[in-house]
Write a protein that holds these residues in place. Structure first.
Motif, PDB file in Angstrom:
ATOM      1  N   SER A 232      22.807  21.535  19.739  1.00  0.00           N
ATOM      2  CA  SER A 232      22.902  21.907  18.330  1.00  0.00           C
ATOM      3  C   SER A 232      23.407  23.338  18.226  1.00  0.00           C
ATOM      4  O   SER A 232      23.544  24.042  19.240  1.00  0.00           O
ATOM      5  CB  SER A 232      21.541  21.789  17.637  1.00  0.00           C
ATOM      6  OG  SER A 232      20.721  22.883  17.967  1.00  0.00           O
ATOM      7  N   LEU A 233      23.667  23.750  17.007  1.00  0.00           N
ATOM      8  CA  LEU A 233      24.042  25.144  16.775  1.00  0.00           C
ATOM      9  C   LEU A 233      22.879  26.059  17.151  1.00  0.00           C
ATOM     10  O   LEU A 233      22.967  26.855  18.083  1.00  0.00           O
ATOM     11  CB  LEU A 233      24.457  25.357  15.318  1.00  0.00           C
ATOM     12  CG  LEU A 233      24.697  26.813  14.892  1.00  0.00           C
ATOM     13  CD1 LEU A 233      25.847  27.424  15.680  1.00  0.00           C
ATOM     14  CD2 LEU A 233      24.970  26.892  13.399  1.00  0.00           C
ATOM     15  N   ASP A 234      21.766  25.941  16.435  1.00  0.00           N
ATOM     16  CA  ASP A 234      20.639  26.844  16.694  1.00  0.00           C
ATOM     17  C   ASP A 234      19.280  26.158  16.585  1.00  0.00           C
ATOM     18  O   ASP A 234      18.247  26.826  16.553  1.00  0.00           O
ATOM     19  CB  ASP A 234      20.697  28.049  15.750  1.00  0.00           C
ATOM     20  CG  ASP A 234      20.800  27.659  14.280  1.00  0.00           C
ATOM     21  OD1 ASP A 234      20.703  26.447  13.981  1.00  0.00           O
ATOM     22  OD2 ASP A 234      20.975  28.545  13.435  1.00  0.00           O
ATOM     23  N   GLU A 235      19.279  24.831  16.520  1.00  0.00           N
ATOM     24  CA  GLU A 235      18.018  24.088  16.488  1.00  0.00           C
ATOM     25  C   GLU A 235      17.543  23.861  17.925  1.00  0.00           C
ATOM     26  O   GLU A 235      18.304  23.335  18.755  1.00  0.00           O
ATOM     27  CB  GLU A 235      18.244  22.745  15.791  1.00  0.00           C
ATOM     28  CG  GLU A 235      17.049  21.812  15.801  1.00  0.00           C
ATOM     29  CD  GLU A 235      17.394  20.435  15.263  1.00  0.00           C
ATOM     30  OE1 GLU A 235      16.704  19.462  15.624  1.00  0.00           O
ATOM     31  OE2 GLU A 235      18.368  20.333  14.486  1.00  0.00           O
ATOM     32  N   PHE A 239      20.395  22.042  24.595  1.00  0.00           N
ATOM     33  CA  PHE A 239      21.414  23.103  24.603  1.00  0.00           C
ATOM     34  C   PHE A 239      21.537  23.655  23.178  1.00  0.00           C
ATOM     35  O   PHE A 239      21.865  22.898  22.256  1.00  0.00           O
ATOM     36  CB  PHE A 239      22.783  22.559  25.034  1.00  0.00           C
ATOM     37  CG  PHE A 239      22.822  21.933  26.399  1.00  0.00           C
ATOM     38  CD1 PHE A 239      23.174  22.675  27.518  1.00  0.00           C
ATOM     39  CD2 PHE A 239      22.522  20.579  26.562  1.00  0.00           C
ATOM     40  CE1 PHE A 239      23.228  22.086  28.774  1.00  0.00           C
ATOM     41  CE2 PHE A 239      22.573  19.992  27.815  1.00  0.00           C
ATOM     42  CZ  PHE A 239      22.916  20.747  28.928  1.00  0.00           C
ATOM     43  N   TYR A 240      21.321  24.954  23.001  1.00  0.00           N
ATOM     44  CA  TYR A 240      21.492  25.532  21.660  1.00  0.00           C
ATOM     45  C   TYR A 240      21.668  27.044  21.756  1.00  0.00           C
ATOM     46  O   TYR A 240      21.371  27.666  22.788  1.00  0.00           O
ATOM     47  CB  TYR A 240      20.308  25.194  20.739  1.00  0.00           C
ATOM     48  CG  TYR A 240      19.002  25.869  21.096  1.00  0.00           C
ATOM     49  CD1 TYR A 240      18.574  27.023  20.436  1.00  0.00           C
ATOM     50  CD2 TYR A 240      18.160  25.331  22.071  1.00  0.00           C
ATOM     51  CE1 TYR A 240      17.364  27.628  20.746  1.00  0.00           C
ATOM     52  CE2 TYR A 240      16.950  25.927  22.385  1.00  0.00           C
ATOM     53  CZ  TYR A 240      16.560  27.078  21.720  1.00  0.00           C
ATOM     54  OH  TYR A 240      15.353  27.680  22.029  1.00  0.00           O
ATOM     55  N   ALA A 241      22.181  27.630  20.666  1.00  0.00           N
ATOM     56  CA  ALA A 241      22.421  29.066  20.601  1.00  0.00           C
ATOM     57  C   ALA A 241      21.201  29.765  20.014  1.00  0.00           C
ATOM     58  O   ALA A 241      20.721  29.399  18.942  1.00  0.00           O
ATOM     59  CB  ALA A 241      23.656  29.352  19.756  1.00  0.00           C
ATOM     60  N   ASP A 242      20.734  30.776  20.718  1.00  0.00           N
ATOM     61  CA  ASP A 242      19.598  31.588  20.262  1.00  0.00           C
ATOM     62  C   ASP A 242      20.091  33.019  20.060  1.00  0.00           C
ATOM     63  O   ASP A 242      21.118  33.419  20.612  1.00  0.00           O
ATOM     64  CB  ASP A 242      18.492  31.536  21.317  1.00  0.00           C
ATOM     65  CG  ASP A 242      17.168  32.101  20.803  1.00  0.00           C
ATOM     66  OD1 ASP A 242      16.917  32.005  19.582  1.00  0.00           O
ATOM     67  OD2 ASP A 242      16.392  32.619  21.622  1.00  0.00           O
ATOM     68  N   ASN A 275      32.468  27.424  15.521  1.00  0.00           N
ATOM     69  CA  ASN A 275      32.910  27.482  16.907  1.00  0.00           C
ATOM     70  C   ASN A 275      31.790  27.842  17.872  1.00  0.00           C
ATOM     71  O   ASN A 275      31.936  27.640  19.083  1.00  0.00           O
ATOM     72  CB  ASN A 275      34.094  28.441  17.039  1.00  0.00           C
ATOM     73  CG  ASN A 275      35.349  27.831  16.454  1.00  0.00           C
ATOM     74  OD1 ASN A 275      35.671  26.676  16.711  1.00  0.00           O
ATOM     75  ND2 ASN A 275      36.036  28.580  15.614  1.00  0.00           N
ATOM     76  N   VAL A 276      30.680  28.348  17.359  1.00  0.00           N
ATOM     77  CA  VAL A 276      29.496  28.501  18.206  1.00  0.00           C
ATOM     78  C   VAL A 276      29.003  27.112  18.610  1.00  0.00           C
ATOM     79  O   VAL A 276      28.709  26.841  19.778  1.00  0.00           O
ATOM     80  CB  VAL A 276      28.387  29.287  17.482  1.00  0.00           C
ATOM     81  CG1 VAL A 276      27.139  29.382  18.362  1.00  0.00           C
ATOM     82  CG2 VAL A 276      28.871  30.678  17.084  1.00  0.00           C
ATOM     83  N   GLU A 277      28.914  26.232  17.632  1.00  0.00           N
ATOM     84  CA  GLU A 277      28.453  24.867  17.901  1.00  0.00           C
ATOM     85  C   GLU A 277      29.387  24.154  18.883  1.00  0.00           C
ATOM     86  O   GLU A 277      28.935  23.485  19.825  1.00  0.00           O
ATOM     87  CB  GLU A 277      28.366  24.094  16.592  1.00  0.00           C
ATOM     88  CG  GLU A 277      27.755  22.721  16.715  1.00  0.00           C
ATOM     89  CD  GLU A 277      27.602  22.070  15.350  1.00  0.00           C
ATOM     90  OE1 GLU A 277      28.366  21.142  15.054  1.00  0.00           O
ATOM     91  OE2 GLU A 277      26.719  22.510  14.586  1.00  0.00           O
TER      92      GLU A 277
END
Length: 453
Positions: A232-235, A239-242, A275-277
């Protein structure tokens, strides 16, 4: 390849041209037909391919035994060249079938989804190439890093964009795959969202190793024997962005959390939150394959994107121009949201060329809502592509419902004259048709305007 000639009907298509380039790389003599010349067909001609722009069956190579004819379902089924090749006994295959044959027996890494797949697959290929692992790749856009939609490598790894149009992706049996989205689209093929989702479940069932699914999509262990991971993007998930933050140029920096730990300080090489996602999804493929985390981080940072995918042509404090291939309401809404986040307080003008009569008919309300996120809408007439007109279906279906504060309806050939006297703060062009032919003229016009200031 077993054929010495490869003839492509619709050779200028982005997926067709990648396979044409592959066939030439393998030693085939390549030729073909397309409806109109383009920058891409000119490049193919410069690479040694014979291309013509009239429906001429007599220009298909005469030697049937040594000639493979490849066609795209985007062309009319009654095109004379296609009918001739089928009736005269040539070996005739759809593009998707050929791609399936090329990837058979290889380590196929595929990216599917109703949007996001071109950027994600191209970034995946970029990570593999930059890391030294290497791969061949068949891409749905022109990589700005490599200037092509085809990469070739001697190893057995192939990155492929898995296109849901005409159920093409069901020719693939990937080792690792990503599914980015399963929204309603191509309803001329699928009829409704339920059939779209069923096709994606069938694709999932063909994945042999690991399936990486965007969090929230309705894909489960009942649909596939592959191991399922989520991104996910940030969930929080696999794999996710923190620790997501934005720098002054619209580029995002984040820490990538994954089952192996944390990759700190990833910086997207291209701007925009979406584009982060896409970067998380591409990283998930690479990390699952076994590429070193630091090499994944470095490649994300050096990635320059895909032509016509949120491509920034001008970016000054008083004038910004971005071009984007978005042609689905969800894509337009995501791009508009990214632009609003990058340029708060500035006036955003969108030029949109609807693509296909059926898509305009099926999603007029959704397009109107998505385009309501900009400050001014310049709406062009519909690009028909493979379709005949549908009575009562015009751009006015979207125009009349759009709640954009300012809006104007134009013919495409009147756009440049209109823009001559139009103040531009932030401008974006949207569409999958021939609006791409206006990108360079718009850029030149705005650059001249800036030079006079």
């Amino acid at each position: 390849m077993e054929y010495s000639n490869a003839y492509f009907i619709g050779i200028g298509g982005i997926g067709m041209s990648a396979i044409a380039r592959y066939c030439r790389h393998k030693g085939c003599k390549v030729s073909g037909y397309d409806r109109t010349p383009s920058e891409l067909t000119r490049e193919l001609e410069a690479e040694g391919m014979d291309i013509h722009y009239e429906d001429r069956p007599d220009l298909i190579p005469e030697d049937k035994e040594s000639t493979l004819v490849v066609y795209t379902p985007a062309i009319p089924h009654d095109l004379q060249e296609l009918v001739y090749a089928q009736e005269e006994g040539y070996k005739v295959l759809k593009r998707s079938k050929v791609l399936g044959e090329i990837t058979r027996g290889q380590r196929c890494l595929a990216v599917a989804g109703t949007h996001g797949k071109t950027t994600t697959s191209t970034l995946t290929a970029h990570i593999f190439k930059e890391s030294g692992t290497g791969c061949s790749a068949f891409l749905g856009g022109i990589s700005r890093n490599w200037g092509t939609n085809l990469l070739v490598c001697d190893n057995n790894v192939i990155v492929a964009e898995a296109d849901e149009f005409d159920r093409s992706f069901l020719q693939l049996h990937p080792e690792i795959a990503v599914i980015t989205a399963m929204d309603a689209d191509h309803l001329d093929i699928y009829s409704d969202l339920g059939h779209v989702r069923q096709a994606f479940r069938e694709f999932a069932s063909q994945v042999t190793g690991t399936l990486i699914v965007k969090a929230g999509l309705d894909i489960s262990g009942n649909d596939t024997r592959a191991r399922i991971l989520h991104y996910s993007l940030d969930e929080p998930c696999d794999f996710y962005a923190d620790n997501l933050r934005n720098d002054a140029t619209g580029h995002f920096i984040f820490d990538l959390k994954w089952p192996g730990g944390v990759i700190a300080g990833c910086r997207c090489g291209i701007p925009g939150r979406i584009n982060v996602e896409n970067s998380v999804a591409a990283a998930a493929i690479a990390l699952t394959f076994g590429i070193a985390p630091e090499k994944v981080r470095d490649a994300i940072g050096s990635y320059m994107g895909v032509k016509r995918r949120f491509e920034v042509h001008i970016n000054t404090p008083g004038c910004t121009y971005i071009d984007d291939y978005a042609h689905h309401p969800k894509e337009i809404a995501a791009a508009a949201s990214s632009i609003r986040g990058m340029f708060p307080g500035r006036k955003i003008t969108a030029i949109f060329q609807p693509h296909l009569y059926t898509r305009t008919r099926d999603f007029a309300d959704e397009f109107a809502e998505a385009l309501g996120h900009v400050d001014k809408l310049i709406l062009l007439d519909i690009y028909p592509a493979r379709e005949e007109p549908i009575p009562g279906v015009t751009s006015e279906l979207i125009f009349n419902k759009a709640t954009t504060p300012e809006k104007v309806l134009l013919k495409k050939d009147g756009l440049m004259d209109y823009l001559e006297n139009e103040p531009v703060d932030v401008l974006i062009t949207f569409g999958a048709g021939n609006i791409d032919r206006l990108v360079e003229p718009i850029t030149r016009m705005l650059e001249k305007r800036l030079a006079r200031q």
